[in-house]
Write a protein that holds these residues in place. Sequence first.
Motif, short mmCIF file in Angstrom:
data_model
loop_
_atom_site.label_atom_id
_atom_site.label_comp_id
_atom_site.label_asym_id
_atom_site.label_seq_id
_atom_site.Cartn_x
_atom_site.Cartn_y
_atom_site.Cartn_z
N VAL A 40 -56.12 33.62 26.77
CA VAL A 40 -56.30 32.70 28.31
C VAL A 40 -57.34 32.40 27.62
O VAL A 40 -58.82 32.58 26.74
N VAL A 41 -57.52 30.54 27.82
CA VAL A 41 -58.81 29.89 27.01
C VAL A 41 -59.11 28.95 28.24
O VAL A 41 -58.46 27.90 28.65
N LEU A 67 -50.25 31.03 25.99
CA LEU A 67 -51.53 30.82 25.73
C LEU A 67 -51.10 29.83 27.62
O LEU A 67 -50.03 29.64 28.35
N GLU A 68 -52.48 30.96 27.92
CA GLU A 68 -52.86 30.48 29.25
C GLU A 68 -53.74 29.75 29.32
O GLU A 68 -54.83 29.87 29.04
N ILE A 69 -54.34 28.36 29.97
CA ILE A 69 -55.23 27.70 30.12
C ILE A 69 -55.90 27.25 31.73
O ILE A 69 -54.70 27.68 32.69
N ALA A 89 -61.08 32.55 25.08
CA ALA A 89 -61.16 31.16 24.03
C ALA A 89 -62.11 30.47 24.53
O ALA A 89 -61.29 30.56 25.99
N ASN A 90 -62.82 29.73 24.49
CA ASN A 90 -62.58 28.19 25.45
C ASN A 90 -63.06 26.70 24.16
O ASN A 90 -63.39 27.39 23.42
N LEU A 91 -62.68 26.14 25.04
CA LEU A 91 -63.33 24.68 24.24
C LEU A 91 -63.14 23.94 24.35
O LEU A 91 -62.55 23.23 26.21
N TYR A 92 -64.72 23.14 24.33
CA TYR A 92 -65.41 21.81 25.71
C TYR A 92 -66.37 21.50 24.64
O TYR A 92 -66.82 20.40 25.20
#
Length: 278
Positions: A40-41, A67-69, A89-92
């Motif tokens: 989960v991202v 992958l779950e967004i 995790a995170n992306l930003y």
Amino acid sequence: MRNNTKITIAVLAAGALTLGLSACGSGSTSAKADTGSALVVGATAVPAGEVLDYIKENLADDAGLDLEIKEFTDYVLPNTALQEGQLDANLYQNVPYLENFNKTQGTDLVAVADAYLPPMGVYSRKTEDIAALPDGATVAVPNETTNEGRALKLLAASGLIELRKDAGVTASPADITSNPKNIEFKELEPAQLPRSLEDVDAAVINSNYALDAGLSPRNDSVLLESVKDNPYTNVLAVKKGNEDDTRVRKLVELLTSDEVKNFIEQKYKGSVLPVDPS
């Protein structure tokens, strides 16, 4: 078509309020690392959400990654959710923001991979030349600590203002030592900056919010960050201790692959820049 969960400030406001209570007491609690479950991202919609969508739709299955967004509309809640184990995790965000967040909120989040560079830019409906801003111009800047410092450093690099030599990533208007045009700074939530363009002479906007508002950093900005020695690369982050989660390592491989590099180059055409993983 996207089938992701979008998280708004209103929905998760209560979760953000618990950070101060939970962050200090949750340092020994790791986010789930079940390699058989979905990763989960958390991400802001553009460009992070779009990059992750591309991976999910084109690369994840072949890599054996579920992958779950989850999309967020601000910069605080993705880290709150990651610290509390609601995300893997995170992306930003960039490293200066991440380090300052850890310092001020008592979290223990770490970067595991560079992803791309979204250069910050200055936008204006009233001038096409940053040097032509009038005396007493109002310039909107992010009200978040490291992004405000980043915005002021960009303006300083253009010669509009001067900052104290020791002003770091958390520079604020109080660190301005020279302001020959008597610029007035209006501090706003980063997400509100594109909407402020009708009311101010210029606004310094993060690329994700600029792109989300239909602005092209490459074509529409009147001033854009240089990519040389730029420390503001966006990173994939996890809670400390989960760096070697098999699912995370798979996502790192995909995120830094030639396929994703080509996607970023073709989709954003210079408004978001891929990063060489080497």
